[in-house]
Design a protein around this motif. Structure first.
Motif, PDB file in Angstrom:
ATOM      1  N   LEU A  44       8.551   9.882  -1.913  1.00 30.41           N
ATOM      2  CA  LEU A  44       8.714  10.937  -0.919  1.00 30.41           C
ATOM      3  C   LEU A  44      10.114  10.906  -0.323  1.00 30.41           C
ATOM      4  O   LEU A  44      10.759  11.954  -0.177  1.00 30.41           O
ATOM      5  CB  LEU A  44       7.669  10.778   0.187  1.00 30.41           C
ATOM      6  CG  LEU A  44       7.826  11.714   1.401  1.00 30.41           C
ATOM      7  CD1 LEU A  44       7.825  13.170   0.973  1.00 30.41           C
ATOM      8  CD2 LEU A  44       6.717  11.452   2.419  1.00 30.41           C
ATOM      9  N   VAL A  45      10.616   9.727   0.005  1.00 30.47           N
ATOM     10  CA  VAL A  45      11.962   9.621   0.586  1.00 30.47           C
ATOM     11  C   VAL A  45      13.005  10.103  -0.418  1.00 30.47           C
ATOM     12  O   VAL A  45      13.966  10.796  -0.049  1.00 30.47           O
ATOM     13  CB  VAL A  45      12.239   8.168   1.034  1.00 30.47           C
ATOM     14  CG1 VAL A  45      13.692   8.002   1.444  1.00 30.47           C
ATOM     15  CG2 VAL A  45      11.321   7.796   2.196  1.00 30.47           C
ATOM     16  N   ARG A  46      12.829   9.772  -1.692  1.00 31.17           N
ATOM     17  CA  ARG A  46      13.779  10.274  -2.706  1.00 31.17           C
ATOM     18  C   ARG A  46      13.690  11.794  -2.810  1.00 31.17           C
ATOM     19  O   ARG A  46      14.704  12.479  -2.976  1.00 31.17           O
ATOM     20  CB  ARG A  46      13.485   9.619  -4.055  1.00 31.17           C
ATOM     21  CG  ARG A  46      13.922   8.157  -4.136  1.00 31.17           C
ATOM     22  CD  ARG A  46      13.897   7.651  -5.562  1.00 31.17           C
ATOM     23  NE  ARG A  46      12.543   7.519  -6.069  1.00 31.17           N
ATOM     24  CZ  ARG A  46      11.806   6.415  -5.978  1.00 31.17           C
ATOM     25  NH1 ARG A  46      12.306   5.328  -5.385  1.00 31.17           N
ATOM     26  NH2 ARG A  46      10.586   6.372  -6.456  1.00 31.17           N
ATOM     27  N   ARG A  47      12.485  12.330  -2.685  1.00 35.44           N
ATOM     28  CA  ARG A  47      12.276  13.776  -2.771  1.00 35.44           C
ATOM     29  C   ARG A  47      12.975  14.514  -1.618  1.00 35.44           C
ATOM     30  O   ARG A  47      13.423  15.653  -1.785  1.00 35.44           O
ATOM     31  CB  ARG A  47      10.767  14.061  -2.737  1.00 35.44           C
ATOM     32  CG  ARG A  47      10.379  15.527  -2.706  1.00 35.44           C
ATOM     33  CD  ARG A  47       8.858  15.659  -2.787  1.00 35.44           C
ATOM     34  NE  ARG A  47       8.416  17.026  -2.625  1.00 35.44           N
ATOM     35  CZ  ARG A  47       7.161  17.436  -2.799  1.00 35.44           C
ATOM     36  NH1 ARG A  47       6.229  16.556  -3.153  1.00 35.44           N
ATOM     37  NH2 ARG A  47       6.822  18.690  -2.641  1.00 35.44           N
ATOM     38  N   LEU A  48      13.093  13.838  -0.479  1.00 30.34           N
ATOM     39  CA  LEU A  48      13.736  14.464   0.672  1.00 30.34           C
ATOM     40  C   LEU A  48      15.259  14.481   0.560  1.00 30.34           C
ATOM     41  O   LEU A  48      15.948  15.011   1.440  1.00 30.34           O
ATOM     42  CB  LEU A  48      13.309  13.741   1.956  1.00 30.34           C
ATOM     43  CG  LEU A  48      11.809  13.806   2.268  1.00 30.34           C
ATOM     44  CD1 LEU A  48      11.488  13.034   3.536  1.00 30.34           C
ATOM     45  CD2 LEU A  48      11.337  15.250   2.391  1.00 30.34           C
ATOM     46  N   ASP A  49      15.794  13.861  -0.487  1.00 33.61           N
ATOM     47  CA  ASP A  49      17.198  14.017  -0.880  1.00 33.61           C
ATOM     48  C   ASP A  49      18.184  13.468   0.153  1.00 33.61           C
ATOM     49  O   ASP A  49      19.164  14.128   0.515  1.00 33.61           O
ATOM     50  CB  ASP A  49      17.495  15.498  -1.156  1.00 33.61           C
ATOM     51  CG  ASP A  49      18.747  15.680  -2.008  1.00 33.61           C
ATOM     52  OD1 ASP A  49      19.109  14.713  -2.708  1.00 33.61           O
ATOM     53  OD2 ASP A  49      19.352  16.759  -1.959  1.00 33.61           O
ATOM     54  N   PHE A  50      17.928  12.235   0.612  1.00 33.49           N
ATOM     55  CA  PHE A  50      18.885  11.546   1.470  1.00 33.49           C
ATOM     56  C   PHE A  50      19.831  10.664   0.666  1.00 33.49           C
ATOM     57  O   PHE A  50      20.691   9.986   1.238  1.00 33.49           O
ATOM     58  CB  PHE A  50      18.162  10.651   2.492  1.00 33.49           C
ATOM     59  CG  PHE A  50      17.309  11.404   3.466  1.00 33.49           C
ATOM     60  CD1 PHE A  50      17.871  12.335   4.315  1.00 33.49           C
ATOM     61  CD2 PHE A  50      15.947  11.175   3.534  1.00 33.49           C
ATOM     62  CE1 PHE A  50      17.089  13.030   5.229  1.00 33.49           C
ATOM     63  CE2 PHE A  50      15.157  11.853   4.440  1.00 33.49           C
ATOM     64  CZ  PHE A  50      15.725  12.786   5.286  1.00 33.49           C
ATOM     65  N   GLY A  51      19.640  10.626  -0.646  1.00 30.73           N
ATOM     66  CA  GLY A  51      20.440   9.729  -1.460  1.00 30.73           C
ATOM     67  C   GLY A  51      19.952   8.296  -1.414  1.00 30.73           C
ATOM     68  O   GLY A  51      20.672   7.378  -1.828  1.00 30.73           O
ATOM     69  N   ILE A  52      18.738   8.081  -0.910  1.00 25.46           N
ATOM     70  CA  ILE A  52      18.163   6.745  -0.822  1.00 25.46           C
ATOM     71  C   ILE A  52      17.359   6.466  -2.089  1.00 25.46           C
ATOM     72  O   ILE A  52      16.477   7.245  -2.462  1.00 25.46           O
ATOM     73  CB  ILE A  52      17.253   6.621   0.416  1.00 25.46           C
ATOM     74  CG1 ILE A  52      18.086   6.799   1.696  1.00 25.46           C
ATOM     75  CG2 ILE A  52      16.527   5.284   0.445  1.00 25.46           C
ATOM     76  CD1 ILE A  52      17.269   6.833   2.968  1.00 25.46           C
ATOM     77  N   THR A  82       0.834  -1.196   0.000  1.00 28.51           N
ATOM     78  CA  THR A  82       0.000   0.000   0.000  1.00 28.51           C
ATOM     79  C   THR A  82       0.873   1.251   0.000  1.00 28.51           C
ATOM     80  O   THR A  82       1.685   1.451   0.898  1.00 28.51           O
ATOM     81  CB  THR A  82      -0.904   0.022   1.252  1.00 28.51           C
ATOM     82  OG1 THR A  82      -1.632  -1.203   1.306  1.00 28.51           O
ATOM     83  CG2 THR A  82      -1.882   1.179   1.195  1.00 28.51           C
ATOM     84  N   HIS A  83       0.725   2.057  -1.026  1.00 29.59           N
ATOM     85  CA  HIS A  83       1.438   3.335  -1.132  1.00 29.59           C
ATOM     86  C   HIS A  83       2.959   3.158  -1.169  1.00 29.59           C
ATOM     87  O   HIS A  83       3.697   4.095  -0.858  1.00 29.59           O
ATOM     88  CB  HIS A  83       1.066   4.271   0.021  1.00 29.59           C
ATOM     89  CG  HIS A  83      -0.404   4.454   0.209  1.00 29.59           C
ATOM     90  ND1 HIS A  83      -1.229   4.899  -0.795  1.00 29.59           N
ATOM     91  CD2 HIS A  83      -1.202   4.231   1.287  1.00 29.59           C
ATOM     92  CE1 HIS A  83      -2.468   4.956  -0.342  1.00 29.59           C
ATOM     93  NE2 HIS A  83      -2.485   4.547   0.916  1.00 29.59           N
ATOM     94  N   ARG A  84       3.439   1.975  -1.534  1.00 28.44           N
ATOM     95  CA  ARG A  84       4.879   1.751  -1.552  1.00 28.44           C
ATOM     96  C   ARG A  84       5.588   2.749  -2.476  1.00 28.44           C
ATOM     97  O   ARG A  84       6.590   3.374  -2.096  1.00 28.44           O
ATOM     98  CB  ARG A  84       5.196   0.318  -1.999  1.00 28.44           C
ATOM     99  CG  ARG A  84       6.686   0.082  -2.165  1.00 28.44           C
ATOM    100  CD  ARG A  84       7.061  -1.316  -2.616  1.00 28.44           C
ATOM    101  NE  ARG A  84       8.482  -1.376  -2.825  1.00 28.44           N
ATOM    102  CZ  ARG A  84       9.390  -1.499  -1.868  1.00 28.44           C
ATOM    103  NH1 ARG A  84       8.999  -1.605  -0.612  1.00 28.44           N
ATOM    104  NH2 ARG A  84      10.682  -1.532  -2.125  1.00 28.44           N
ATOM    105  N   GLN A  85       5.072   2.906  -3.665  1.00 27.37           N
ATOM    106  CA  GLN A  85       5.723   3.804  -4.623  1.00 27.37           C
ATOM    107  C   GLN A  85       5.719   5.243  -4.120  1.00 27.37           C
ATOM    108  O   GLN A  85       6.698   5.970  -4.282  1.00 27.37           O
ATOM    109  CB  GLN A  85       5.027   3.707  -5.976  1.00 27.37           C
ATOM    110  CG  GLN A  85       5.220   2.365  -6.678  1.00 27.37           C
ATOM    111  CD  GLN A  85       4.592   2.338  -8.059  1.00 27.37           C
ATOM    112  OE1 GLN A  85       3.823   3.229  -8.422  1.00 27.37           O
ATOM    113  NE2 GLN A  85       4.926   1.316  -8.838  1.00 27.37           N
ATOM    114  N   THR A  86       4.606   5.644  -3.474  1.00 25.16           N
ATOM    115  CA  THR A  86       4.509   7.019  -2.985  1.00 25.16           C
ATOM    116  C   THR A  86       5.492   7.264  -1.847  1.00 25.16           C
ATOM    117  O   THR A  86       6.129   8.322  -1.774  1.00 25.16           O
ATOM    118  CB  THR A  86       3.080   7.313  -2.509  1.00 25.16           C
ATOM    119  OG1 THR A  86       2.153   6.950  -3.536  1.00 25.16           O
ATOM    120  CG2 THR A  86       2.908   8.782  -2.178  1.00 25.16           C
TER     121      THR A  86
END
Length: 403
Positions: free
Chosen positions: A230-238, A222-226
């Motif tokens: 979001l984590v990629r958008r926060l720019d942690f390099g993940i 559920t909502h895995r892609q979202t």
């Protein structure tokens, strides 16, 4: 959507205080975009998408959040047999003899399923003293009483289906709404559904947040892609997130029947793994506390945004860079990321969020403790009056003046 939270005689709050998420119609900000992105248009009045609560250490901010979490826990769990005989989590104001002997009182007003609901309870450590449920259907001028309870005496009305047998089965230390829902009472299940599915309360003590929701949403797809986006958008390099399971998880699961017991154990048997350039990094041991908290917040945030829920976070900014905290707030202000008018209520010390370019005056609330009585008070910047009796102007420097 949450409209109000009222608390009386709970921890540092002696007198009744009310946190309101109703937009104040008499104010507007200098930047009209601030008004537009922070106000949701509900049928009976505009509501705020974001509210920030500020105050000095030990002022009582966390006590306000704890009150809401306490009511939610009682609604969801107090009818369970495992709770029989347990003391209720009452915590009356202790510096006044009269208050110490009186019940705690917590009430919420919210929108759910086309209804405006006002539900609350007054309780001691030994029993529920009072409980009430008033509902105003869409289009109605006045609310109707569904039930009122004073200890073991009940009065009902409206469309509430009265069941004297259920009333007798409601233990002294259990909420009737919880007991009735457990016995499949339709109206009770409807109200309990808001507490269960629409309200999330996260404790930010020591800056940590339980990653259970993020793990659950990633695990069932559920909502895995979202969440990953979001984590990629926060720019942690993940680049991606995965779940690492304890080798004995399957065997341990066999020892538990399906239900909450397994859910509580299961969250300790799964860990989040961040993928960077194809290499796994354990979120709990290999990543910074700030990264771990942001990823743990990602699940609850995505879930709230997807369903129009209410997310309440204590110590929201702890271990988060101020620009990252601002970015998370802005998710609730953007109609593209918040199409269902989800709400965020947070406590914070980050004064960079306390600015007229981000939040309106009615979105900024302050908890202050009296030096004389040591009791906490709550008020919004829209209510604050200066020495000349006038309110705070929309061109004031909120951060500077607060400090």
């Amino acid at each position: 959507m949450l409209i109000e939270l009222s608390v009386a005689n709970f921890r540092s709050f002696r007198e009744r205080v009310t946190l309101s998420l109703e937009a104040e119609p008499r104010i507007s900000e200098r930047d009209k975009a601030v008004d537009e992105r922070n106000v949701a248009h509900a049928p009976d009045g505009d509501l705020l998408r974001v509210v920030g609560i500020y105050g000095a250490n030990a002022s009582g901010k966390s006590n306000l959040i704890t009150a809401l979490a306490t009511l939610r826990t009682l609604v969801l769990n107090s009818a369970r047999e495992g709770q029989m005989g347990d003391e209720l989590p009452a915590a009356p104001f202790r510096l006044d003899a009269e208050s110490l002997a009186a019940p705690c009182e917590i009430e919420v007003v919210f929108l759910h399923g086309g209804l405006q609901v006002r539900y609350g309870s007054a309780f001691t450590t030994k029993q529920i003293e009072r409980e009430w449920l008033f509902v105003r259907p869409a289009g109605a001028d006045e609310e109707e009483r569904w039930f009122e309870r004073t200890r073991d005496a009940f009065e009902t009305g409206g469309v509430w289906v009265r069941d004297p047998g259920l009333e007798q089965k409601t233990r002294d230390e259990a909420l009737h709404i919880s007991a009735a829902a457990a016995w499949k009472h339709a109206q009770a299940q409807q109200i309990l559904g808001w507490f269960k599915d629409s309200l999330q309360v996260l404790n930010g003590v020591e800056g940590s947040v339980d990653p259970g929701t993020t793990i659950q949403l990633l695990g069932d797809g559920t909502h895995r892609q979202t969440i990953c986006a979001l984590v990629r958008r926060l720019d942690f390099g993940i680049d991606d997130l995965q779940i690492k399971e304890h080798p004995a998880r399957g065997l341990i699961q066999q020892a538990f029947r399906p239900g909450n017991g397994w859910v509580r154990v299961n969250k300790h048997l799964q860990r989040l793994v961040a993928i960077r350039q194809g290499i796994p990094f354990d979120l709990a041991t290999d990543e910074s506390a700030g990264t771990a908290k942001a990823v743990a917040l990602a699940g609850p945030i995505v879930e709230a945004l997807a369903h129009g829920g209410v997310l309440v976070v204590d110590e929201f900014d702890a271990r988060l860079h101020t620009l990252l905290a601002k970015q998370l707030v802005e998710l609730f202000q953007d109609p593209d990321t918040n199409p269902h008018d989800a709400q965020l209520v947070f406590t914070s010390h980050d004064t960079n969020l306390l600015t007229r370019t981000l939040l309106r005056r009615d979105q900024l609330w302050f908890v202050e403790k009296s030096h004389k009585t040591h009791a906490s008070d709550l008020y919004s910047l829209a209510e604050f009056r200066l020495e000349d009796g006038k309110g705070v102007r929309n061109d004031a420097h909120y951060e500077k003046d607060y400090l």
